[in-house]
Design an enzyme around this catalytic site. Sequence first.
Site, PDB file in Angstrom:
ATOM      1  N   HIS A 139     -23.752  24.808   4.162  1.00 26.53           N
ATOM      2  CA  HIS A 139     -24.021  25.333   2.815  1.00 26.53           C
ATOM      3  C   HIS A 139     -22.975  26.412   2.473  1.00 26.53           C
ATOM      4  O   HIS A 139     -22.653  27.252   3.318  1.00 26.53           O
ATOM      5  CB  HIS A 139     -25.416  25.957   2.760  1.00 26.53           C
ATOM      6  CG  HIS A 139     -25.744  26.560   1.435  1.00 26.53           C
ATOM      7  ND1 HIS A 139     -26.079  25.793   0.341  1.00 26.53           N
ATOM      8  CD2 HIS A 139     -25.773  27.856   1.026  1.00 26.53           C
ATOM      9  CE1 HIS A 139     -26.310  26.592  -0.682  1.00 26.53           C
ATOM     10  NE2 HIS A 139     -26.134  27.855  -0.304  1.00 26.53           N
ATOM     11  N   CYS A 143       0.830  -1.212   0.000  1.00 25.78           N
ATOM     12  CA  CYS A 143       0.000   0.000   0.000  1.00 25.78           C
ATOM     13  C   CYS A 143       0.859   1.254   0.000  1.00 25.78           C
ATOM     14  O   CYS A 143       0.658   2.159  -0.819  1.00 25.78           O
ATOM     15  CB  CYS A 143      -0.917  -0.018   1.211  1.00 25.78           C
ATOM     16  SG  CYS A 143      -1.943   1.454   1.381  1.00 25.78           S
ATOM     17  N   GLY A 190     -11.136  -2.372 -14.217  1.00 27.90           N
ATOM     18  CA  GLY A 190     -11.428  -2.225 -12.802  1.00 27.90           C
ATOM     19  C   GLY A 190     -10.777  -0.976 -12.251  1.00 27.90           C
ATOM     20  O   GLY A 190     -10.256  -0.132 -12.992  1.00 27.90           O
ATOM     21  N   ALA A 213      -6.934  -1.491   2.258  1.00 26.36           N
ATOM     22  CA  ALA A 213      -6.018  -1.244   3.362  1.00 26.36           C
ATOM     23  C   ALA A 213      -6.761  -0.976   4.665  1.00 26.36           C
ATOM     24  O   ALA A 213      -6.369  -1.474   5.734  1.00 26.36           O
ATOM     25  CB  ALA A 213      -5.099  -0.067   3.026  1.00 26.36           C
ATOM     26  N   GLY A 216       9.220 -15.049   6.754  1.00 28.11           N
ATOM     27  CA  GLY A 216       8.816 -16.004   7.784  1.00 28.11           C
ATOM     28  C   GLY A 216       8.003 -17.150   7.217  1.00 28.11           C
ATOM     29  O   GLY A 216       7.145 -16.961   6.357  1.00 28.11           O
TER      30      GLY A 216
END
Length: 475
Positions: free
Chosen positions: A449, A49, A188, A325, A121
């Site tokens: 507004h 990200c 997409g 994310a 890992g």
Amino acid sequence: MVMGELPREADVVVLGGGPGGYAAAFRAADLGLDTVLVEARAGVLGGECLHVGCIPSKALLGIAALIQDAAEAAAAGVALGPARVDVAKLRAWTERAIGRLAKGLAGLAKTRGVDVVAGHGRFEDDGSIRVSREDAPPATLKFRHAIVATGSRPATLPALEPGPRVWDSTAALGLPAVPARLLVVGGGYIGLELGSVYAALGSEVTVVELLDGLLPGLDRDLVAPLARRLEKRFKQVLLGTKLTGMRDAGRALTVELAGEGAPAHLEVDQLLVAVGRRPLTDDLGLEHTSAARDARGFIVVDAQRRTADPRVFAIGDAAGEPMLAHKAMAEGLVAAEAAAGHPAAFEPLSIPAVVFTDPEVAWCGLMEAEAHARGLDARAVKVPWSTSGRAVAMGRTDGLTKLVFETASGRLLGVGLVGPHAGDLLAEGTLAVEMGAVAADLAGTIHTHPTLSETLGEAAELFLGRPIHLPPPRN
């Protein structure tokens, strides 16, 4: 950051330092748990990200919007001239933003006492992880709980493997060059965002989408204003079209297309494959635990984000859609709290989503088709932004606000927005859905507004049959 000897035991080990991973690690540490975070990206936090996704794309989209706004300012009598883009400086500017955020995350980890280990890992069993590192021998790390937050990678197509002439989203965000002619495969959000960036920078952009509409699966009322604007910015958008072949002719790429109205052949200089993302769950040694994956590679979890192995959790893109994310971060907090013994569960009524194109498309909760598919008696109301004083003053009346209510109770089920700043406007809708607000709650809330947020209140008034800036509905 731990670069030498690994700590031998930890209360919580987090695999992956993206938004979900670092959120989980930080919350676990804040709860008093001894926490180690293992990150393959040279120990730098932020994940895809920060480094090759959300942040660089939004930095570039901001520049693209600036270029587009400058070009359109002529309609208001302001002539700024054509943009001149220094790609090297733009790339460096984006990298500085990434570096600043990464440095901040490293400082937060240090302050909390989270040990950050650079390495990969892999589970040895349901109580230990083997960490492979470039700067030291492998070592075994024992844990009471582990949280898998390994994220995802760009999906590829068999005949279009990434290379110098074929980019994935990671390569495109590196801004290696601005091609004269860019073909984007996939309509997409990734393809449209990156296509918008390169169109603003000067590329002639063609988008090819296999299905019959952009942003497949999204409410068509929300997609329509974006599609109309992109038709003016892109050279062409080819729907219902498949790329069937590609040949590198040296000076250009020749692609073969199949689809009604599509040319049989098209010459482009660069090809961008943007057909989604796939979870990174293959090489984790999950077979040494009781954790299971589904047919798409997502790790199966319960409401606490706990796998079938009670000591192992999974969050974010590794644990299923939507691959966002902020969803990963929310799951990370739940997993950390569950690991600490707290009564936590991931049960949101609404997960917001935004496509950061121009105009932005944002939605949360149940949109009209989904509400009906679930058998709910729902009614949708739409407020065109041509009724908004702020939108008119901005020259952006192409927007739309669409709210979906349960007919009898007036409970807000979903919110859809398309227009400038739609992603920021969505927060009110997300909160309203999460809190079970009804139409009278939104209508009775005074909106500033002139702002675009007034369209949310106006839509609620329309549902109640008493709109101010639209004709009253006929009985």
